[in-house]
Write an enzyme that holds these catalytic residues in place. Structure first.
Site, PDB file in Angstrom:
ATOM      1  N   ASN A  45       0.838  -1.204   0.000  1.00  0.00           N
ATOM      2  CA  ASN A  45       0.000   0.000   0.000  1.00  0.00           C
ATOM      3  C   ASN A  45       0.875   1.257   0.000  1.00  0.00           C
ATOM      4  O   ASN A  45       1.954   1.295   0.609  1.00  0.00           O
ATOM      5  CB  ASN A  45      -1.004   0.003   1.148  1.00  0.00           C
ATOM      6  CG  ASN A  45      -0.412  -0.254   2.511  1.00  0.00           C
ATOM      7  OD1 ASN A  45       0.618  -0.901   2.652  1.00  0.00           O
ATOM      8  ND2 ASN A  45      -1.060   0.252   3.541  1.00  0.00           N
ATOM      9  N   ILE A  46       0.394   2.259  -0.691  1.00  0.00           N
ATOM     10  CA  ILE A  46       1.115   3.523  -0.828  1.00  0.00           C
ATOM     11  C   ILE A  46       0.121   4.636  -0.494  1.00  0.00           C
ATOM     12  O   ILE A  46      -0.844   4.865  -1.244  1.00  0.00           O
ATOM     13  CB  ILE A  46       1.675   3.685  -2.262  1.00  0.00           C
ATOM     14  CG1 ILE A  46       2.626   2.513  -2.581  1.00  0.00           C
ATOM     15  CG2 ILE A  46       2.394   5.025  -2.412  1.00  0.00           C
ATOM     16  CD1 ILE A  46       2.987   2.382  -4.043  1.00  0.00           C
ATOM     17  N   GLU A  47       0.329   5.256   0.657  1.00  0.00           N
ATOM     18  CA  GLU A  47      -0.633   6.258   1.136  1.00  0.00           C
ATOM     19  C   GLU A  47      -0.324   7.649   0.589  1.00  0.00           C
ATOM     20  O   GLU A  47       0.718   7.890  -0.016  1.00  0.00           O
ATOM     21  CB  GLU A  47      -0.640   6.241   2.671  1.00  0.00           C
ATOM     22  CG  GLU A  47      -1.102   4.885   3.187  1.00  0.00           C
ATOM     23  CD  GLU A  47      -1.309   4.833   4.684  1.00  0.00           C
ATOM     24  OE1 GLU A  47      -0.771   5.690   5.412  1.00  0.00           O
ATOM     25  OE2 GLU A  47      -2.013   3.897   5.127  1.00  0.00           O
ATOM     26  N   ASN A  48      -1.279   8.548   0.825  1.00  0.00           N
ATOM     27  CA  ASN A  48      -1.160   9.898   0.299  1.00  0.00           C
ATOM     28  C   ASN A  48      -1.790  10.867   1.286  1.00  0.00           C
ATOM     29  O   ASN A  48      -2.780  10.518   1.955  1.00  0.00           O
ATOM     30  CB  ASN A  48      -1.890   9.974  -1.057  1.00  0.00           C
ATOM     31  CG  ASN A  48      -1.643  11.274  -1.763  1.00  0.00           C
ATOM     32  OD1 ASN A  48      -2.333  12.260  -1.535  1.00  0.00           O
ATOM     33  ND2 ASN A  48      -0.644  11.291  -2.623  1.00  0.00           N
ATOM     34  N   ALA A  49      -1.260  12.085   1.359  1.00  0.00           N
ATOM     35  CA  ALA A  49      -1.771  13.098   2.280  1.00  0.00           C
ATOM     36  C   ALA A  49      -3.242  13.394   2.023  1.00  0.00           C
ATOM     37  O   ALA A  49      -3.973  13.785   2.942  1.00  0.00           O
ATOM     38  CB  ALA A  49      -0.948  14.383   2.156  1.00  0.00           C
ATOM     39  N   TYR A  51      -5.361  11.173   1.454  1.00  0.00           N
ATOM     40  CA  TYR A  51      -6.031   9.935   1.880  1.00  0.00           C
ATOM     41  C   TYR A  51      -6.680   9.186   0.699  1.00  0.00           C
ATOM     42  O   TYR A  51      -6.410   8.027   0.474  1.00  0.00           O
ATOM     43  CB  TYR A  51      -7.076  10.176   2.981  1.00  0.00           C
ATOM     44  CG  TYR A  51      -6.491  10.524   4.334  1.00  0.00           C
ATOM     45  CD1 TYR A  51      -5.274  11.183   4.445  1.00  0.00           C
ATOM     46  CD2 TYR A  51      -7.168  10.198   5.504  1.00  0.00           C
ATOM     47  CE1 TYR A  51      -4.744  11.498   5.689  1.00  0.00           C
ATOM     48  CE2 TYR A  51      -6.640  10.520   6.763  1.00  0.00           C
ATOM     49  CZ  TYR A  51      -5.429  11.173   6.841  1.00  0.00           C
ATOM     50  OH  TYR A  51      -4.911  11.492   8.067  1.00  0.00           O
ATOM     51  N   CYS A  56      -4.159   0.601  -2.440  1.00  0.00           N
ATOM     52  CA  CYS A  56      -3.971  -0.597  -1.616  1.00  0.00           C
ATOM     53  C   CYS A  56      -2.926  -1.522  -2.232  1.00  0.00           C
ATOM     54  O   CYS A  56      -2.670  -1.484  -3.443  1.00  0.00           O
ATOM     55  CB  CYS A  56      -5.280  -1.373  -1.501  1.00  0.00           C
ATOM     56  SG  CYS A  56      -6.569  -0.513  -0.602  1.00  0.00           S
ATOM     57  N   GLU A  58      -3.168  -4.682  -2.875  1.00  0.00           N
ATOM     58  CA  GLU A  58      -3.742  -5.583  -3.881  1.00  0.00           C
ATOM     59  C   GLU A  58      -3.760  -4.916  -5.254  1.00  0.00           C
ATOM     60  O   GLU A  58      -3.389  -5.515  -6.263  1.00  0.00           O
ATOM     61  CB  GLU A  58      -5.187  -5.953  -3.507  1.00  0.00           C
ATOM     62  CG  GLU A  58      -5.325  -6.714  -2.208  1.00  0.00           C
ATOM     63  CD  GLU A  58      -5.539  -5.806  -1.003  1.00  0.00           C
ATOM     64  OE1 GLU A  58      -4.892  -4.750  -0.910  1.00  0.00           O
ATOM     65  OE2 GLU A  58      -6.361  -6.170  -0.136  1.00  0.00           O
TER      66      GLU A  58
HETATM   67  N1  THU Z   1      -5.164  -1.416   2.813  1.00  0.00           N
HETATM   68  C1  THU Z   1      -4.623  -2.234   1.868  1.00  0.00           C
HETATM   69  O1  THU Z   1      -3.570  -1.940   1.283  1.00  0.00           O
HETATM   70  N2  THU Z   1      -5.286  -3.384   1.573  1.00  0.00           N
HETATM   71  C2  THU Z   1      -6.374  -3.857   2.246  1.00  0.00           C
HETATM   72  O2  THU Z   1      -6.836  -4.939   1.974  1.00  0.00           O
HETATM   73  C3  THU Z   1      -6.961  -3.048   3.331  1.00  0.00           C
HETATM   74  C4  THU Z   1      -6.431  -1.676   3.475  1.00  0.00           C
HETATM   75  C5  THU Z   1      -4.413  -0.216   3.200  1.00  0.00           C
HETATM   76  C6  THU Z   1      -4.949   1.091   2.738  1.00  0.00           C
HETATM   77  C7  THU Z   1      -4.345   2.039   3.769  1.00  0.00           C
HETATM   78  O3  THU Z   1      -3.032   2.375   3.376  1.00  0.00           O
HETATM   79  C8  THU Z   1      -4.250   1.214   5.027  1.00  0.00           C
HETATM   80  O4  THU Z   1      -4.348  -0.140   4.614  1.00  0.00           O
HETATM   81  C9  THU Z   1      -5.314   1.505   6.056  1.00  0.00           C
HETATM   82  O5  THU Z   1      -6.566   1.475   5.494  1.00  0.00           O
END
Ligand code: THU
Length: 132
Positions: A45-49, A51, A56, A58
């Site tokens: 997963n790669i998050e962002n400011a 949101y 994800c 996957e």
């Molecule tokens: N996230 C995933 O990467 N896969 C999932 O199946 C559930 C949620 C990530 C998104 C976000 O970066 C963090 O988990 C919290 O929601």
């Protein structure tokens, strides 16, 4: 999918989890998708400011595989924390089913502790290209 194939996918998902960029949630997720020719692609997963721009694990794995020309897949392994199963979110379920109703989803705590579902079980009555 036999136990060894599941184990290998889970181990690769665990390794991919190391790459997660999660400054906001600190919840690291890894995924590994098996294409029908045997090739495996991983993602985190790669998050962002903002949101909402977060991707994800996957979808990262699938995007890498699809962008290399793959269109058909056998299984996907997902790992979050080692003490609980992490299930794909709704957006990921929709994204995954686009590429096959029979794809197996392996949710794992460890390479020995996992559950297997068909994507159709996780997204029953889903909307797909067959509904046009
Ligand atoms: N996230 C995933 O990467 N896969 C999932 O199946 C559930 C949620 C990530 C998104 C976000 O970066 C963090 O988990 C919290 O929601």
């Amino acid at each position: 999918m036999d136990r060894n194939e599941c184990k290998r996918l889970i181990e690769m998902a665990m390794e991919a989890r190391e790459g997660a960029y999660t400054p906001y949630s600190d919840f690291k997720v890894g995924a590994a998708v098996l294409a029908d020719d045997g090739e495996i692609f991983t993602g985190c997963n790669i998050e962002n400011a903002s949101y909402g721009a977060t991707i994800c694990a996957e979808r990262t794995a699938f995007v890498k595989a699809i962008s290399k020309g793959h269109r058909s897949f056998t299984a996907l392994a997902v790992v979050g924390k080692k003490d609980s199963y992490t299930y794909p979110c709704g957006i990921c379920r929709q994204f995954i089913i686009e590429f096959g109703k029979d794809i197996k989803i392996i949710v794992a705590k460890t390479p020995e502790d996992y559950k297997v579902f068909a994507i159709e079980e996780l997204l029953p009555y889903g909307f797909t290209g067959e509904d046009f």
